[in-house]
Write an enzyme that holds these catalytic residues in place. Structure first.
Site, PDB file in Angstrom:
ATOM      1  CB  SER A 101      -0.875   0.047   1.251  1.00 40.07           C
ATOM      2  OG  SER A 101      -1.534  -1.162   1.454  1.00 40.07           O
ATOM      3  CE  LYS A 176      -4.677  -1.352   2.032  1.00 42.08           C
ATOM      4  NZ  LYS A 176      -5.428  -2.304   2.852  1.00 42.08           N
ATOM      5  CE  LYS A 244       1.817   2.166   4.816  1.00 44.21           C
ATOM      6  NZ  LYS A 244       1.230   1.283   3.818  1.00 44.21           N
TER       7      LYS A 244
HETATM    8  P1  NAD Z   1       5.755  -5.832   7.413  1.00 46.23           P
HETATM    9  O1  NAD Z   1       6.504  -4.685   7.954  1.00 46.23           O
HETATM   10  O2  NAD Z   1       5.319  -6.943   8.321  1.00 46.23           O
HETATM   11  O3  NAD Z   1       6.615  -6.526   6.235  1.00 46.23           O
HETATM   12  C1  NAD Z   1       7.422  -5.843   5.329  1.00 46.23           C
HETATM   13  C2  NAD Z   1       8.588  -6.751   4.977  1.00 46.23           C
HETATM   14  O4  NAD Z   1       9.381  -6.076   3.979  1.00 46.23           O
HETATM   15  C3  NAD Z   1       9.515  -7.032   6.161  1.00 46.23           C
HETATM   16  O5  NAD Z   1       9.727  -8.433   6.289  1.00 46.23           O
HETATM   17  C4  NAD Z   1      10.795  -6.275   5.826  1.00 46.23           C
HETATM   18  O6  NAD Z   1      11.962  -6.914   6.310  1.00 46.23           O
HETATM   19  C5  NAD Z   1      10.744  -6.284   4.307  1.00 46.23           C
HETATM   20  N1  NAD Z   1      11.520  -5.203   3.684  1.00 46.23           N
HETATM   21  C6  NAD Z   1      11.521  -3.886   4.011  1.00 46.23           C
HETATM   22  N2  NAD Z   1      12.356  -3.207   3.187  1.00 46.23           N
HETATM   23  C7  NAD Z   1      12.878  -4.115   2.322  1.00 46.23           C
HETATM   24  C8  NAD Z   1      13.791  -4.037   1.235  1.00 46.23           C
HETATM   25  N3  NAD Z   1      14.350  -2.862   0.892  1.00 46.23           N
HETATM   26  N4  NAD Z   1      14.093  -5.179   0.567  1.00 46.23           N
HETATM   27  C9  NAD Z   1      13.555  -6.374   0.925  1.00 46.23           C
HETATM   28  N5  NAD Z   1      12.676  -6.503   1.950  1.00 46.23           N
HETATM   29  C10 NAD Z   1      12.341  -5.397   2.632  1.00 46.23           C
HETATM   30  O7  NAD Z   1       4.503  -5.232   6.645  1.00 46.23           O
HETATM   31  P2  NAD Z   1       3.139  -5.970   6.264  1.00 46.23           P
HETATM   32  O8  NAD Z   1       2.202  -5.903   7.419  1.00 46.23           O
HETATM   33  O9  NAD Z   1       3.446  -7.281   5.629  1.00 46.23           O
HETATM   34  O10 NAD Z   1       2.580  -4.937   5.174  1.00 46.23           O
HETATM   35  C11 NAD Z   1       3.076  -4.892   3.859  1.00 46.23           C
HETATM   36  C12 NAD Z   1       2.197  -3.934   3.069  1.00 46.23           C
HETATM   37  O11 NAD Z   1       0.848  -4.440   3.042  1.00 46.23           O
HETATM   38  C13 NAD Z   1       2.128  -2.526   3.687  1.00 46.23           C
HETATM   39  O12 NAD Z   1       2.099  -1.571   2.673  1.00 46.23           O
HETATM   40  C14 NAD Z   1       0.817  -2.555   4.455  1.00 46.23           C
HETATM   41  O13 NAD Z   1       0.246  -1.265   4.595  1.00 46.23           O
HETATM   42  C15 NAD Z   1      -0.033  -3.462   3.585  1.00 46.23           C
HETATM   43  N6  NAD Z   1      -1.102  -4.171   4.277  1.00 46.23           N
HETATM   44  C16 NAD Z   1      -0.882  -4.723   5.513  1.00 46.23           C
HETATM   45  C17 NAD Z   1      -1.933  -5.401   6.156  1.00 46.23           C
HETATM   46  C18 NAD Z   1      -1.751  -6.033   7.529  1.00 46.23           C
HETATM   47  O14 NAD Z   1      -2.756  -6.424   8.138  1.00 46.23           O
HETATM   48  N7  NAD Z   1      -0.529  -6.161   8.030  1.00 46.23           N
HETATM   49  C19 NAD Z   1      -3.186  -5.508   5.528  1.00 46.23           C
HETATM   50  C20 NAD Z   1      -3.345  -4.976   4.259  1.00 46.23           C
HETATM   51  C21 NAD Z   1      -2.308  -4.302   3.641  1.00 46.23           C
END
Ligand code: NAD
Length: 300
Positions: A101, A176, A244
């Site tokens: 997102s 979104k 965010k």
């Molecule tokens: P998270 O922080 O749990 O996971 C992000 C992952 O990306 C981490 O494992 C981190 O190590 C990795 N990462 C960060 N920078 C990196 C890079 N430069 N190279 C490689 N890996 C890298 O986040 P999440 O909860 O999985 O959310 C991911 C996206 O989905 C976000 O944009 C969030 O807003 C969206 N989202 C989350 C949810 C939820 O319930 N958690 C629901 C819908 C949408």
């Protein structure tokens, strides 16, 4: 129709990990990349997992890559940073699908750059949370060309259930942001109303049961209120990520010179929760701001 054997996935956090499980379940070999290598080691079926040390290395194995990263700067870093996807030789018929997102404006800018390079690109942010990712039932909001969506369908169907084409590049991100803004405002509305009702002496559990069938019902009441009643503030979806998302809405409105009153107040309340140290807690921890002001706890 494009077919896939190996699929790249960059970002195996709360959401990416569940998506990885479902891509493996669907039979794909996964080329996995995360700055935290532990996330890759946690995956089952390691014989079907190729661990890439950086995004560029992912392209040594596949020309199809999904990104699932926290925010716009992370996606830009993976594309253009050191050993980014666009820094080396670009494989033929490269297809990038960003399911993070992020800012719709940044997405459109990425889309423009990739189109110039002949790279196919979709935005496909998701809704449905960790359970949706684990169960393969995510809602996917897709922006981009219809023909690219058709090509991506087998991958989307492996991780999601409702796959909706929202319009051209960036349209998935706009929808979104709208969804996230509404859920954030609903959390504020729940927090205010339930603190008021609890301080007025009524059981919050009874209020929840009534409101689930009343005009105040919403995701915040149905999905988050049971966690609040139990005092369970472990994420889930963190205050940091929701802050965010609300900021993305604030920025969009600023660029369009559109006054959004509840949005800006919501942004300040979420920022306050961060300042108070609740950033890594679930988004329903926003109620703590009101509980502290009211001197009550909205619990069973
Ligand atoms: P998270 O922080 O749990 O996971 C992000 C992952 O990306 C981490 O494992 C981190 O190590 C990795 N990462 C960060 N920078 C990196 C890079 N430069 N190279 C490689 N890996 C890298 O986040 P999440 O909860 O999985 O959310 C991911 C996206 O989905 C976000 O944009 C969030 O807003 C969206 N989202 C989350 C949810 C939820 O319930 N958690 C629901 C819908 C949408």
């Amino acid at each position: 129709m494009r077919t896939y054997e190996k699929v790249g996935l960059i970002g195996l956090g709360v959401m990416g990990y569940g998506m990885a499980l479902n891509l493996l379940k669907a039979g794909y070999t996964l080329v996995a990349c995360d700055v935290n290598q532990e996330r890759i080691k946690m995956l089952p079926q390691q014989e079907k997992v190729i661990a890439a040390e950086n995004p560029a290395q992912v392209l040594e194995y596949t020309n199809t890559v999904i990104t699932m990263l926290p925010n716009s700067p992370h996606v830009l870093e993976v594309l253009e940073g050191e050993n980014g996807l666009l820094t080396g030789e670009i494989p033929e018929d490269l297809f990038l699908i960003d399911m993070s997102s992020i800012s719709p404006d940044v997405t459109r800018e990425i889309g423009r750059k990739l189109e110039e390079k002949g790279i196919k690109f979709l935005d496909g942010p998701v809704s449905g949370g960790q359970s949706g990712a684990m169960n393969g039932t995510l809602t996917i909001m897709v922006g981009g060309k219809e023909e690219d969506l058709q090509d991506a369908m087998p991958l989307f169907e492996a991780v999601g259930k409702n796959i909706i084409h929202c319009g051209q590049c960036g349209a998935g991100q706009v929808v979104k942001v709208v969804n996230q803004l509404m859920s954030a405002i609903n959390l504020i509305s729940l927090s205010e109303a339930f603190t008021l009702g609890t301080k007025a002496g009524v059981s919050p559990e009874i209020m929840m049961n009534v409101i689930k069938g009343g005009s105040g019902r919403c995701w915040a009441v149905e999905d988050r209120m049971p966690h609040i009643l139990e005092g369970d503030f472990e994420p889930g979806f963190t205050i940091d990520l929701h802050t965010k998302d609300v900021k993305l809405a604030v920025d969009m409105a600023k660029n369009m010179n559109l006054p959004l009153y509840a949005t800006n107040l919501t942004a300040e309340l979420f920022k306050t929760a961060q300042v108070k140290g609740y950033g890594r807690k679930d988004n329903c921890a926003i109620i703590k701001l009101y509980e502290e002001l009211g001197g009550v706890e909205v619990r069973k």
